[in-house]
Structures are given as C-alpha cells and as structure tokens.
Enzyme design. Sequence first.
Site, short mmCIF file in Angstrom:
data_model
loop_
_atom_site.label_atom_id
_atom_site.label_comp_id
_atom_site.label_asym_id
_atom_site.label_seq_id
_atom_site.Cartn_x
_atom_site.Cartn_y
_atom_site.Cartn_z
N GLU A 285 15.31 17.42 37.12
CA GLU A 285 16.27 18.66 37.02
C GLU A 285 16.58 18.91 38.40
OE1 GLU A 285 13.93 21.80 34.80
OE2 GLU A 285 14.64 21.10 32.84
N HIS A 306 2.73 -5.55 32.11
CA HIS A 306 2.76 -6.44 31.02
C HIS A 306 3.77 -5.88 29.91
CE1 HIS A 306 -0.74 -8.59 32.29
NE2 HIS A 306 -0.96 -7.52 32.90
N LYS A 420 20.75 23.37 23.71
CA LYS A 420 20.40 24.78 23.16
C LYS A 420 21.45 25.47 22.28
CE LYS A 420 17.03 25.96 26.86
NZ LYS A 420 16.84 27.00 27.94
O1 PA5 Z 1 12.32 23.97 35.76
C1 PA5 Z 1 12.68 24.85 34.70
O2 PA5 Z 1 13.14 26.05 35.12
C2 PA5 Z 1 12.72 24.49 33.30
O3 PA5 Z 1 12.20 23.21 33.11
C3 PA5 Z 1 11.69 25.46 32.62
O4 PA5 Z 1 10.24 25.38 33.22
C4 PA5 Z 1 11.42 25.20 31.03
O5 PA5 Z 1 12.91 25.09 30.67
C5 PA5 Z 1 10.83 26.28 30.29
O6 PA5 Z 1 11.31 27.58 30.79
P1 PA5 Z 1 10.67 28.83 30.33
O7 PA5 Z 1 9.51 28.87 31.24
O8 PA5 Z 1 11.62 29.88 30.74
O9 PA5 Z 1 10.24 28.96 28.96
#
Ligand code: PA5
Length: 443
Positions: A285, A306, A420
């Site tokens: 990310e 394996h 989303k």
């Molecule tokens: O790193 C990030 O910001 C995302 O991966 C969030 O952790 C994930 O989308 C979950 O978001 P939230 O804590 O707002 O539900």
Amino acid sequence: MSLMKLEIAKSGVVINEQMKAAAQKANELLHSGLGAGNDFLGWVNLPSSIDAEQLAAIEAQAAKLRQKAEVVICIGIGGSYLGAKAVIEAMSNSFEFLNKKHANPTVVFAGQNISEDYTHELLEAVKEYSVAAIVISKSGTTTEPAIAFRLIKAEIEKRYGKAEAAERIVAITDKARGALKTLATNEGYPTFVIPDNVGGRFSVLTPVGLLPLAVAGVDIKALVAGATAMEKATATDVAVEDNLAAQYAIVRNELYKAGKKTEILGSYEPKLQYVAEWWKQLYGESEGKDGLGIFPASVTLTADLHSMGQYIQEGERTLFETIISVAESKYTVKVEAEEANLDGLNFLAGKRISAINKMAELGVQLAHIDGGVPNIRIEIPAIDETSIGALLYFFEKACGISGYILGVNPFNQPGVEAYKKNMFALLDKPGYEEESKAIKARL
Ligand code: PA5
C-alpha cells in the site's frame, strides 16, 4: 545482544555515497515532516512517545476483557487487523487451539472478509464461550468490519443485554469522525483513539495493535521497548553505515532499478507467516502507486520450497528474496539415533532441529543466489516481544525511507477506493445512483 543483524552482501548491491545521501535525506524528511504525506508521520516517534499511563490504560481495559470473556472477537481489516494478527501468531504456541486450559482468552478475527461461511462458522463457534469484542476502524466507515460488527454486536446484546454489552465491547477509532465513533458514543462503549497522524498500516503500536495483543497475553511493554530501541537505532543521527533500515531501503531500491520487481519475504519459522502478511500490506500500500513499486510476496519455508521453490530457483529472473532468520529457537528438540536406521537419518542423530533448519536456510540461500535471486538476510535474536517490536519498527522505518527514495507518497492509498466505488454502486448504496447505472450497463 544486538537488536538485529542485516546481511546485504549476498544482494550484490554495494552501497555508495550517492545512495547513502539519498537514504539519509529520505530519513531526514520523515523526521522533519517536509516530505510527501507529512500528515501521517505520527508513527515515526510513536514508540518513544507512548507513556506508561497510556500502556496502563490499555492493560487495564485488556484485563477487564480477559476477566469477562473466553473469546475476544477482534473486528477490523487491513491496518486495523494485520498488526495484531501478526504479533499474536508470532507469540502464540502454534497448537494453542488443542490446549484445553487456556491461560489467555482466545482472540479471533472478524471483518477482514465478507465471507458468509466464515461469519456463520465464527458465530456458531463462539456460542459455547463467553465473548467480548474489540471493533477497530480508523475511518469508522469501512464496510467489511461494519457488517461483521453489526452481527457480533447483535449477538452480544442478545446474550448479555445492552448495558452489559457496553462493558464487553470496546471501540478503537478516530477521536471525532466516522459512523463507529458516533455509534460508540451513543452506546457508551469504552473507546481508544487512533491518532490522526498515524495511518492504518503504521498503527500496530497504537491501541489498534496493543489492546488485542494485551488481551492475548502479549507483553506490550516489551514490544514497545523493542520498537523504541529500533526507533533510536534508525534515527537521523545514526550514520547510514549503522542504520539498518536505511540500508535495507537502499538495497531493495537498487534491486528494483536492476529489474528485480518482486520481493519475496520468507522465513523458516511458520509463526512469522502473518508478519509477512503485515509486511505485504505495509509495503504494497505504501509503494505500489504511480505505476511504480516492488510487488511484495511471501513464502513460508521450508514448506514453500516444495511449491514455490521451483519458480524461485528457475522462473522469471525478476525476483529478490529477503529472509527473516531467527538466531535462537525457544525450545530444544533433537533427532535421536535409531538402531535400524531404515530412514537413513542417523547422520543427523544428536542434532537440534534448529541446526538442520539453519543448514536448509543456508543451502537455499546459496542455491537461490546461484539461480540469480539476490538475497537479503535479516536476523532477529529470537521470537520474543522485544525482537518483534524492533522488527515491526524496522520495517516501518525502512518503508518510509524506501518510499521516499522511490519517489512516491508512502502514506496514502488512493487506489483502495476504486473497488469500494464499484461495490457500493453494485449494491445500490444511496448516493451511488449514477455509478449504479453506469456499472450495471457494463455487466
Ligand atoms: O493502511 C491503511 O490505511 C488501510 O489499509 C486501512 O488500515 C484499512 O483500509 C482499514 O481502514 P479503517 O481502519 O479505516 O477501517
């Protein structure tokens, strides 16, 4: 004992002055807050800024949940899930599920998928146990945990009534915004705040990770102490020659430039499998944007030798490998001599399993290097809270430096929104009427 060792010689990268200067500059940007995404740098000094009072409040809340529940359901996704899952897996006995006398409540996870069968099986499985829940969402609006929480909240209220539910449900969310904050305030749930300036994937050392970990019996003080030591060891006044996070960031960027587009994080300790999952989110990310970024993959060894071993040895030569090696096993198990020796294993008699594992590790490393897969090796002293805390912070710091060297903003995730929008349009969420029409025309 040193916190960690980093072996980069077998990566083939020789760090020069220019690379050092770029890494140092990147590290300084993280500390000065003058780089991209500077709204989200709260994690940089997080370990050293957690005070005893905050830890005590988390431990006190954990103690209440531990006293009330045999099973604590931890609801969250992404950064609101993977840190706790990674550390709990690392610190737990692999066969705890067979242990009838649990010393700690079992922490199970929900809201990290939208699987109907997973949800059903979870709700069924917890029926004969006393339960509590920790619901975690920084935005407070994420669909997956919101759906899981609606169901789990109903189950807890049905069993214990609304007043007692408010003693058994803890919310961890933004200090002011989001549906979860409103809900927690209305229902009177105890609440912990995720600091504004700490993004989800960097939040394991906030209550997001620390509360579930304390519930699971993890020594969160030692975890934070390990992270604090690594914070110090990777600060800007530490020369790149001694700053392991800077070195790791340099080497992976150099390998990327040389066409090594996939990094495989591996370990010979299956308990670290979810540390790799957490790492994949952190790096994927943070760096995968603007058409750039190393693809983070993972293997658990020797099992995956394996399955993926063939590809790593002889497939496309776009890979490099980072191995988390553990210096000392917790227990001792030796291979015994056998008179008949029908399996031919007497040459191993008297050897510890960990010594055999180490030779597998060494042998694989050399084979993969011969196969054109550069190798980085991170050695931690043991799988304990201090080492894991240091490892988590090491990866976070290296990720920030690496992202800045790469030239991206490591602290946003605009690409996560695309699915989303489509999902809401397909589900006819109010406000998505236009998108709904458009997407349905494509089906
Ligand atoms: O790193 C990030 O910001 C995302 O991966 C969030 O952790 C994930 O989308 C979950 O978001 P939230 O804590 O707002 O539900």
